[in-house]
Design an enzyme around this catalytic site. Sequence first.
Site, mmCIF file in Angstrom:
data_model
loop_
_atom_site.group_PDB
_atom_site.id
_atom_site.type_symbol
_atom_site.label_atom_id
_atom_site.label_comp_id
_atom_site.label_asym_id
_atom_site.label_seq_id
_atom_site.Cartn_x
_atom_site.Cartn_y
_atom_site.Cartn_z
ATOM 1 N N SER B 44 7.961 -35.326 -28.573
ATOM 2 C CA SER B 44 7.918 -33.983 -28.020
ATOM 3 C C SER B 44 8.650 -33.044 -28.980
ATOM 4 O O SER B 44 9.724 -33.382 -29.486
ATOM 5 C CB SER B 44 8.569 -33.968 -26.632
ATOM 6 O OG SER B 44 8.316 -32.732 -26.012
ATOM 7 N N GLU B 45 8.075 -31.870 -29.235
ATOM 8 C CA GLU B 45 8.563 -30.983 -30.294
ATOM 9 C C GLU B 45 10.041 -30.613 -30.130
ATOM 10 O O GLU B 45 10.706 -30.295 -31.101
ATOM 11 C CB GLU B 45 7.756 -29.674 -30.319
ATOM 12 C CG GLU B 45 6.324 -29.813 -30.733
ATOM 13 C CD GLU B 45 5.430 -29.938 -29.514
ATOM 14 O OE1 GLU B 45 5.636 -30.860 -28.698
ATOM 15 O OE2 GLU B 45 4.509 -29.118 -29.389
ATOM 16 N N ASN B 46 10.503 -30.563 -28.882
ATOM 17 C CA ASN B 46 11.882 -30.124 -28.675
ATOM 18 C C ASN B 46 12.916 -31.159 -29.108
ATOM 19 O O ASN B 46 14.117 -30.952 -28.931
ATOM 20 C CB ASN B 46 12.109 -29.724 -27.212
ATOM 21 C CG ASN B 46 11.796 -30.830 -26.234
ATOM 22 O OD1 ASN B 46 10.899 -31.638 -26.471
ATOM 23 N ND2 ASN B 46 12.511 -30.881 -25.134
#
Lengths: 231, 214
Positions: B44-46
Site C-alpha cells: 500500500s502506497e502509504n
Amino acid sequence: MNKQQGIEEAIAQIPHGAVIMVGGFGSPGTPFSLINELLRQGQKNLTLIKNDANEKSVGISKLIENGQVSKLITTHIGLNKGVIEMMNSGTLDVEFHPQGILAEKIRIAGSGCFGFLSDIGLDSEITNSSQLIEWQGKTLKVESALGAQYALIHAERADPYGNLVYSSSAMNFCPLMAMAADHVIAETPHVERIGDLMPESIHTPCVFVSAIVHLDTLTKEYDVMEARFGY
Amino acid sequence: MDIDKIAKRASQEIRAGQVINLGIGLPTMVMEYLPDDLEVLIHSENGVLGTWKKTPRELARPQLIDAGGNYITMRDGGSIFDSAVSFAIIRRAKLDLSIMGAFEVDQQGNLANWKIPGRFSPGIGGAMELAQKTTKVIVLCTHNDKYGKPKILRNCTLPLTGAHCVSRIITDKAVMDVSKDGLILREMSSNMELIDLISQTEADLIIPNNMERF
C-alpha cells in the site's frame, strides 16, 4: 536542550504567507492539534505541502475551508470533493506531483541536496521540455528538491531533546518532512524521559526538530472512522 | 453488483508468491476474495507491505490504514516504512502486479485515471509510478460510464496516467488483453450477447475462437 513548548507559543512563530509541510497520509501522521491551533490563530496566505487534503472538515481541510491556504502542493485529493471544487473554481491553487516524486523531492531537500533525475511521467502533461536533459544516453527529468520553512509532524513518542518515533502507517511523510524544513514542530501524546527511547528505534534524530508539543489527550479526529463518519 | 463481479474475477489473476499493489476503491475490493492461506504480499502506497483484509472498527489500530483510508490488518512478514521507501519499491520494479482503476483505457494500453479537467481531478497519487514501473498492470473498471458511454476506447481523450502500460482489462462485461492489433476478447460475461458487447465497446475487439464466459 529541552525543546518542549506550549502549543500556542509553538504555532505563534508561524507568520502569514509561510510555506508549511504537514505530515500524514489521510489521518495517521496528521498533526490535528497543531492544525487546530493554526486554525485558531488564523495565519493566512499559507502554502501547504501535504500528501492529501484530508477529508471534509478534518485536518488541513479546515484550514482550506477557512480561506487560510492559497496554495496546496499535493498528490491526491480524491477523498475531498470540497477541495476539488475549490480547485475547479480557482479559489485554491493546487499543484499535483506523483506521490513518490513528492516524497523524493522532500527527502532530497532533507539530505541537503538540490535535485535528482527521474524518468516518471516524461510523456505526460506534468512535464515540460525545459525540465528534460540528456544524461548518460537517457532523456531524464530534473526534479528540484522541495524544502519548506516549517513542518508540522505527529509522532507517537518523543523526548525533550526532540527525538521522534512514529507509529505504524503514521510514519509516511513524517520522517522526510522532519528533515526538510527549517523549523520542525512535532506534537506527541507521549514525551519520554531522556534515555528512555531506545537509540536504534528513533526514526528522526533530535537535531532536525525545533519544538516538541505534548498533547494531554487525542481528539476524535485522530481516529479515521470517527472523523469520517462520526461514530 | 457489477463491481463485485469485477473484483471476484480479478482475484483469479493473483498467484501465490506475488507482490501486488491494489489501487483505491474497486481494486482494493479484490483482496476480500482472496483465500486467507494465499501467500502474497500486498503493498500500500502509504508505506505498508503485507496489508490484509479490512478489520472491524473495534479491533482496528487507528494508526494502521491502507492508501484508501480503510482500517486494515497485516500479514505476518509484513513491514512498515516511510513514503520514500514505499515508492522506491515501486520505481525499482519490485512489484509483480498492479491492479488499478480507470476513467478511460484504450486498445494501446494507455491509461487515464487522474484528471478530468474542470470536473473531477483526484490527482496522481501513486498511479503514474505504478503504471510506468510495475511489471504487469491490470485495469478494473465498469465497461461503460453511468450514461452508458464506453470507457474502453480506441484512444484515451483524458490526460494520460501512463502510456502503453496496461496488459489486461477486466470489466463487468469482459476480460480483454491488449495486443498490437487491438483488444483480444478473452472472456465475456455470461449474461452478455456478443453483438451488444461490441456496440458498448469503442475499441476494436478481436474475437478468438476460444473465448470463454465468466
